[in-house]
Each structure stands twice: as structure tokens, then as C-alpha cells.
Design a protein around this motif. Structure first.
Motif, PDB file in Angstrom:
ATOM      1  N   CYS A  70     -25.775  -0.247   6.455  1.00  0.00           N
ATOM      2  CA  CYS A  70     -25.082  -0.446   7.537  1.00  0.00           C
ATOM      3  C   CYS A  70     -24.101   0.516   8.166  1.00  0.00           C
ATOM      4  O   CYS A  70     -23.977   0.820   9.330  1.00  0.00           O
ATOM      5  CB  CYS A  70     -24.535  -1.962   7.700  1.00  0.00           C
ATOM      6  N   LEU A  71     -23.489   1.141   7.097  1.00  0.00           N
ATOM      7  CA  LEU A  71     -22.623   2.332   7.350  1.00  0.00           C
ATOM      8  C   LEU A  71     -23.269   3.469   8.057  1.00  0.00           C
ATOM      9  O   LEU A  71     -23.073   3.869   8.883  1.00  0.00           O
ATOM     10  CB  LEU A  71     -21.854   2.665   5.981  1.00  0.00           C
ATOM     11  N   ALA A  72     -24.526   3.922   7.574  1.00  0.00           N
ATOM     12  CA  ALA A  72     -25.370   4.913   7.920  1.00  0.00           C
ATOM     13  C   ALA A  72     -25.926   4.522   9.239  1.00  0.00           C
ATOM     14  O   ALA A  72     -26.200   5.446  10.099  1.00  0.00           O
ATOM     15  CB  ALA A  72     -26.428   5.091   6.818  1.00  0.00           C
ATOM     16  N   HIS A  73     -26.280   3.440   9.566  1.00  0.00           N
ATOM     17  CA  HIS A  73     -27.095   3.116  10.728  1.00  0.00           C
ATOM     18  C   HIS A  73     -26.720   1.700  11.106  1.00  0.00           C
ATOM     19  O   HIS A  73     -27.419   0.915  10.364  1.00  0.00           O
ATOM     20  CB  HIS A  73     -28.431   3.300  10.725  1.00  0.00           C
ATOM     21  N   ALA A  74     -25.814   1.229  11.765  1.00  0.00           N
ATOM     22  CA  ALA A  74     -25.582  -0.003  12.237  1.00  0.00           C
ATOM     23  C   ALA A  74     -26.741  -0.769  12.786  1.00  0.00           C
ATOM     24  O   ALA A  74     -27.501  -0.214  13.644  1.00  0.00           O
ATOM     25  CB  ALA A  74     -24.204  -0.043  13.422  1.00  0.00           C
ATOM     26  N   PRO A  75     -26.947  -1.964  12.598  1.00  0.00           N
ATOM     27  CA  PRO A  75     -28.188  -2.785  12.729  1.00  0.00           C
ATOM     28  C   PRO A  75     -27.842  -2.922  14.405  1.00  0.00           C
ATOM     29  O   PRO A  75     -26.905  -2.879  14.858  1.00  0.00           O
ATOM     30  CB  PRO A  75     -27.971  -4.147  12.043  1.00  0.00           C
ATOM     31  N   ASP A  76     -29.225  -3.145  14.963  1.00  0.00           N
ATOM     32  CA  ASP A  76     -29.239  -3.489  16.447  1.00  0.00           C
ATOM     33  C   ASP A  76     -29.158  -4.984  16.500  1.00  0.00           C
ATOM     34  O   ASP A  76     -28.718  -5.381  17.940  1.00  0.00           O
ATOM     35  CB  ASP A  76     -30.785  -3.105  16.843  1.00  0.00           C
ATOM     36  N   PHE A  77     -28.802  -5.740  15.770  1.00  0.00           N
ATOM     37  CA  PHE A  77     -28.442  -7.229  16.061  1.00  0.00           C
ATOM     38  C   PHE A  77     -27.015  -7.219  16.012  1.00  0.00           C
ATOM     39  O   PHE A  77     -26.350  -6.340  15.190  1.00  0.00           O
ATOM     40  CB  PHE A  77     -29.104  -8.086  15.153  1.00  0.00           C
ATOM     41  N   ASP A  78     -26.403  -8.088  16.800  1.00  0.00           N
ATOM     42  CA  ASP A  78     -24.922  -8.192  16.793  1.00  0.00           C
ATOM     43  C   ASP A  78     -24.252  -9.058  15.763  1.00  0.00           C
ATOM     44  O   ASP A  78     -23.218  -8.962  15.475  1.00  0.00           O
ATOM     45  CB  ASP A  78     -24.566  -8.536  18.399  1.00  0.00           C
ATOM     46  N   HIS A  79     -25.092 -10.054  15.374  1.00  0.00           N
ATOM     47  CA  HIS A  79     -24.299 -11.073  14.171  1.00  0.00           C
ATOM     48  C   HIS A  79     -25.442 -11.633  13.729  1.00  0.00           C
ATOM     49  O   HIS A  79     -26.579 -11.949  14.110  1.00  0.00           O
ATOM     50  CB  HIS A  79     -23.312 -12.190  14.954  1.00  0.00           C
ATOM     51  N   ALA A  80     -25.087 -11.902  12.298  1.00  0.00           N
ATOM     52  CA  ALA A  80     -26.258 -12.385  11.374  1.00  0.00           C
ATOM     53  C   ALA A  80     -25.659 -13.632  10.739  1.00  0.00           C
ATOM     54  O   ALA A  80     -24.599 -13.661  10.556  1.00  0.00           O
ATOM     55  CB  ALA A  80     -26.740 -11.341  10.290  1.00  0.00           C
ATOM     56  N   HIS A  81     -26.818 -14.720  10.510  1.00  0.00           N
ATOM     57  CA  HIS A  81     -26.158 -15.902   9.662  1.00  0.00           C
ATOM     58  C   HIS A  81     -27.248 -16.308   8.887  1.00  0.00           C
ATOM     59  O   HIS A  81     -28.597 -16.185   8.940  1.00  0.00           O
ATOM     60  CB  HIS A  81     -25.939 -17.153  10.686  1.00  0.00           C
ATOM     61  N   ALA A  82     -26.886 -16.707   7.562  1.00  0.00           N
ATOM     62  CA  ALA A  82     -28.036 -17.248   6.549  1.00  0.00           C
ATOM     63  C   ALA A  82     -27.269 -18.442   5.992  1.00  0.00           C
ATOM     64  O   ALA A  82     -26.114 -18.482   5.690  1.00  0.00           O
ATOM     65  CB  ALA A  82     -28.133 -16.140   5.579  1.00  0.00           C
ATOM     66  N   LEU A  83     -28.008 -19.469   5.634  1.00  0.00           N
ATOM     67  CA  LEU A  83     -27.451 -20.690   5.128  1.00  0.00           C
ATOM     68  C   LEU A  83     -27.321 -20.389   3.562  1.00  0.00           C
ATOM     69  O   LEU A  83     -26.304 -20.868   2.765  1.00  0.00           O
ATOM     70  CB  LEU A  83     -28.417 -21.880   5.448  1.00  0.00           C
ATOM     71  N   TYR A  84     -28.484 -19.828   2.933  1.00  0.00           N
ATOM     72  CA  TYR A  84     -28.392 -19.962   1.590  1.00  0.00           C
ATOM     73  C   TYR A  84     -28.995 -18.319   1.117  1.00  0.00           C
ATOM     74  O   TYR A  84     -29.318 -17.597   1.905  1.00  0.00           O
ATOM     75  CB  TYR A  84     -29.430 -20.659   1.096  1.00  0.00           C
ATOM     76  N   ARG A  85     -28.771 -18.088  -0.280  1.00  0.00           N
ATOM     77  CA  ARG A  85     -29.459 -16.961  -0.937  1.00  0.00           C
ATOM     78  C   ARG A  85     -30.927 -17.274  -1.081  1.00  0.00           C
ATOM     79  O   ARG A  85     -31.151 -18.609  -1.390  1.00  0.00           O
ATOM     80  CB  ARG A  85     -28.819 -16.806  -2.507  1.00  0.00           C
ATOM     81  N   TYR A  86     -31.788 -16.557  -1.144  1.00  0.00           N
ATOM     82  CA  TYR A  86     -33.138 -16.628  -1.308  1.00  0.00           C
ATOM     83  C   TYR A  86     -33.377 -16.641  -2.794  1.00  0.00           C
ATOM     84  O   TYR A  86     -33.585 -15.849  -3.429  1.00  0.00           O
ATOM     85  CB  TYR A  86     -34.202 -15.615  -0.698  1.00  0.00           C
ATOM     86  N   ASP A  87     -33.020 -18.050  -3.307  1.00  0.00           N
ATOM     87  CA  ASP A  87     -33.204 -18.323  -4.609  1.00  0.00           C
ATOM     88  C   ASP A  87     -33.746 -19.604  -4.966  1.00  0.00           C
ATOM     89  O   ASP A  87     -33.724 -20.444  -3.992  1.00  0.00           O
ATOM     90  CB  ASP A  87     -31.542 -18.362  -5.100  1.00  0.00           C
TER      91      ASP A  87
END
Ligand SMILES: [Zn+2]
Ligand SMILES: [Zn+2]
Length: 239
Positions: A70-87
Motif C-alpha cells: 500500500c505504501l508503494a501503491h495506495a489501493p483504489d478503494f478508499d476504505h476497507a472492512h473485514a469482520l474476521y480473519r480467514y481462519d
């Protein structure tokens, strides 16, 4: 046949008394029967997202700093949300939803994502689309099954037509980052003018972020003022 199985499964899901998907305990009215697929104890035990994660893409980082990608190339989406770890056991539940039409958790997750994204402006909710061939094979889009409940809870329109997966792409997991980005070129098309609109994209899993990123890029080319991505689970980083 698959469509019939899907219809039958949702019919049975609706008919059966609400039992926790994980431990089989009856879900009492107090914990919101009909709204949740898990008992309170199991819900509290699900693998939450690591507290220290990249603010842009949610991947675990040592002290919550922005990740290298993300430092090298900021994502095109503005905010991200996840409920859980994929576990475990979220990964099993997602697999069952995706490949065996076990829709029961989709409503719970859709409602939770509505809560999770409540502070972010959105004019409509879009599921990450499947390529029409894959959709025909599977009979449903698991992202849509989650997105419809999120849209309903947020009282937002659900847009299933504007964003299309116009090119089938090989599975992303086996590819390097560069190859993934190449792999996705031209994968999405958009039929609508989203000028000035705030959009919320829903998917089941955020793996590399490359797919969500490409979808967001295309939506912004079509005028979107902001694009957020909300998923059930974020994959853990494997060093
Ligand atoms: Zn339980
Ligand atoms: Zn990141």
C-alpha cells in the motif's frame, strides 16, 4: 439440478428452527432469533481481525503500520472492512456458503457489515460480480447473498447490474502480485455513470486485494466519488 438444490436448501434454512451453525445450540430470542446464525458464545469465539493491521488493506502488520504494497501503491478503494480473519471456522463457513449453498450465515454477516460500514457514506451496495459462466456453474453469487442483507439493513439500493465481470480470470492465489495485476486487466466492465456517488462493494473474502482494487478502479473511471470494500474475512499473511 444445482438450482433446485439451492432452492431446497434455502427453503429448509427458512423452515428449520434457528440453531447455532457451529455448536447446534438453540438460538434464543434474547440473542436475536432469525438475525443470527450463531449462538452468543460461538459468535464471540470467531477469529477477529488482528488489531495491528494495515489501515488501507487490513493485512496484518507488526504495529498497525501501512503495509509495503500500500505504501508503494495506495489501493483504489478508499476504505476497507473485514469482520474476521480467514481462519477456522470462518473459512469453513465461507467455503460452505460458496460451494455448497449453505446460506445461513450470509444474513448475519450482511447485517454485521452494515453495522461495520455505518459511518461511511454509501449511495448503493454492489456485490463483487462473478463471471457469467462461473455464475451459471454455481447457480448463485455468494457475494450477492451477503450484499442483499447489508443493503437492506442500511436501506440502500442493491446494484447487481452495473458492475460486470466481463472476463473470466484464472485463480489468483497461484500468481505473483505483478501477474495478478496483469491477470485482472479488463476483468471488469461498468454500465453506469456513478458520477459523485459513494459505493460500497461487498465480497466474501479479501485475499490479495487485487480483485477489489481493480473493481474499485473501474468504478472510479465511471465517476465514483468513493469506493469502500467490505468483506466477511481477510486472509492472514503467510510469511
Ligand atoms: Zn454455538
Ligand atoms: Zn496494505
Amino acid at each position: 439440478m444445482r438450482l433446485l438444490t439451492t432452492a431446497l436448501t434455502s427453503f429448509l434454512d427458512a423452515l428449520l428452527p434457528p440453531l447455532c451453525l457451529l455448536c447446534g445450540a438453540k438460538i434464543g430470542v434474547a440473542s436475536g432469533a432469525g438475525d443470527v446464525a450463531f449462538c452468543t458464545d460461538c459468535l464471540a469465539d470467531l477469529p477477529v481481525l488482528q488489531a495491528a493491521h494495515c489501515p488501507d488493506c487490513l493485512i496484518a502488520t507488526e504495529r498497525g503500520e501501512r503495509c509495503g504494497a500500500c505504501l508503494a501503491h495506495a489501493p483504489d478503494f478508499d476504505h476497507a472492512h473485514a469482520l474476521y480473519r480467514y481462519d477456522f471456522p470462518v473459512n469453513r463457513l465461507i467455503h460452505a456458503l460458496k460451494y455448497h449453498a449453505r446460506f445461513a450465515p450470509a444474513r448475519t454477516w450482511g447485517l454485521m457489515l452494515a453495522g461495520e460500514t455505518a459511518d461511511f457514506p454509501a449511495d448503493c451496495v454492489l456485490p463483487l460480480p462473478l463471471h457469467p459462466e462461473r455464475l451459471a456453474e454455481r447457480g448463485y453469487n455468494q457475494a450477492l447473498e451477503i450484499a442483499r442483507h447489508c443493503a437492506h439493513a442500511r436501506r440502500l439500493p442493491l446494484d447487481v447490474d452495473s458492475l460486470q465481470k466481463s472476463r473470466a480470470t484464472p485463480p489468483q492465489s497461484s500468481l505473483s502480485l505483478k501477474a495478478r495485476q496483469r491477470n485482472l486487466k479488463g476483468a471488469f466492465s461498468c454500465q453506469s455513470d456513478f458520477s459523485g456517488r459513494h459505493l460500497l462493494l461487498i465480497d466474501d473474502v479479501l485475499t490479495t486485494g487485487a480483485t477489489a482494487n481493480e473493481a474499485a478502479r473501474v468504478l472510479k473511471l465511471h465517476g465514483a466519488a468513493s469506493v469502500g470494500i467490505a468483506v466477511v474475512a481477510r486472509t492472514v499473511r503467510h510469511y
